[in-house]
Motif scaffolding. Sequence first.
Motif, short mmCIF file in Angstrom:
data_model
loop_
_atom_site.label_atom_id
_atom_site.label_comp_id
_atom_site.label_asym_id
_atom_site.label_seq_id
_atom_site.Cartn_x
_atom_site.Cartn_y
_atom_site.Cartn_z
N UNK A 66 0.82 -1.30 -0.08
CA UNK A 66 -0.02 0.10 -0.07
C UNK A 66 1.02 1.13 0.05
N UNK A 67 2.02 1.10 0.69
CA UNK A 67 2.87 2.48 0.80
C UNK A 67 3.50 2.50 -0.35
N UNK B 249 -4.30 7.94 -3.36
CA UNK B 249 -4.90 6.98 -2.45
C UNK B 249 -5.04 5.38 -3.23
N UNK B 250 -5.42 4.65 -2.21
CA UNK B 250 -5.96 3.33 -3.10
C UNK B 250 -6.74 2.59 -1.91
N UNK C 180 -5.32 -3.55 -2.93
CA UNK C 180 -4.19 -3.95 -2.23
C UNK C 180 -4.21 -5.97 -2.34
N UNK C 181 -5.25 -6.16 -1.64
CA UNK C 181 -5.47 -7.61 -1.18
C UNK C 181 -5.84 -8.31 -2.63
N UNK D 218 -0.56 8.11 7.52
CA UNK D 218 0.40 7.52 8.31
C UNK D 218 1.64 6.97 7.53
N UNK D 219 1.22 6.46 6.24
CA UNK D 219 2.11 5.68 5.46
C UNK D 219 3.09 6.86 5.02
N UNK D 220 2.23 8.34 4.61
CA UNK D 220 3.08 9.11 3.75
C UNK D 220 3.62 10.09 4.91
N UNK D 221 3.62 9.92 6.03
CA UNK D 221 4.09 10.87 7.25
C UNK D 221 5.87 11.16 6.88
#
Length: 199
Positions: free
Chosen positions: A141-142, A151-152, A157-158, A183-186
């Motif tokens: 996902x990241x 975004x996605x 992803x699954x 959170x992933x892009x932080x």
Amino acid sequence: MRYNTKMKRLVLPEYGRNIQNMVDYCLTIEDRNERTDCAYSIISTMGNLFPQLRDLTEFKHLLWDHLAIMSDFKLDIDYPYEVVERESLKADPNRVPYSEPRQIKFRHYGKLIQGMIEKAASLTDEEEKRELSIYIANYMKKCYIMYNKDGVADQKIFDDLRDLSKGDIRLSSEEVALEDCKDLLAGQTPSSSKKKKKK
């Protein structure tokens, strides 16, 4: 005036033209013993150019190799080491073995993700397999978000994870919630400047 560009090309430029001239002179000495003594003097001078290395046995051997190369392997003396041969310098290097190129189905996930998925799919412990699969899904996902900032959906992803694992790994958005995009892009976005507090 005589320019260096018009002079004989140096075989090993790091030693300079004076050392090369000494080697050339050594080749003209007819007496073998005197020629050998001259070679030892040249090696001593060459070692002085690298005082931090001159006492190392490997470096001394290298100096004698370089002397042989600078003399075009024509210096007939009693070498203290077995020096390099002309043929070995012209030999092709050993071919570096490369792994077979792997076809990447989804380039935005990167090259290593397929190996991670194969490892997870091969696990027999279901709990460990599930935990690793979730970790891989978050990583995917990241990678996807770095590729597409809009975004996605987790289910996308699954679906890709199931596709890449050939159906061995099955997760659903109803059972698992991946980390939030923010959170992933932080760690990827520059921090915003702090606003000054009003007094």
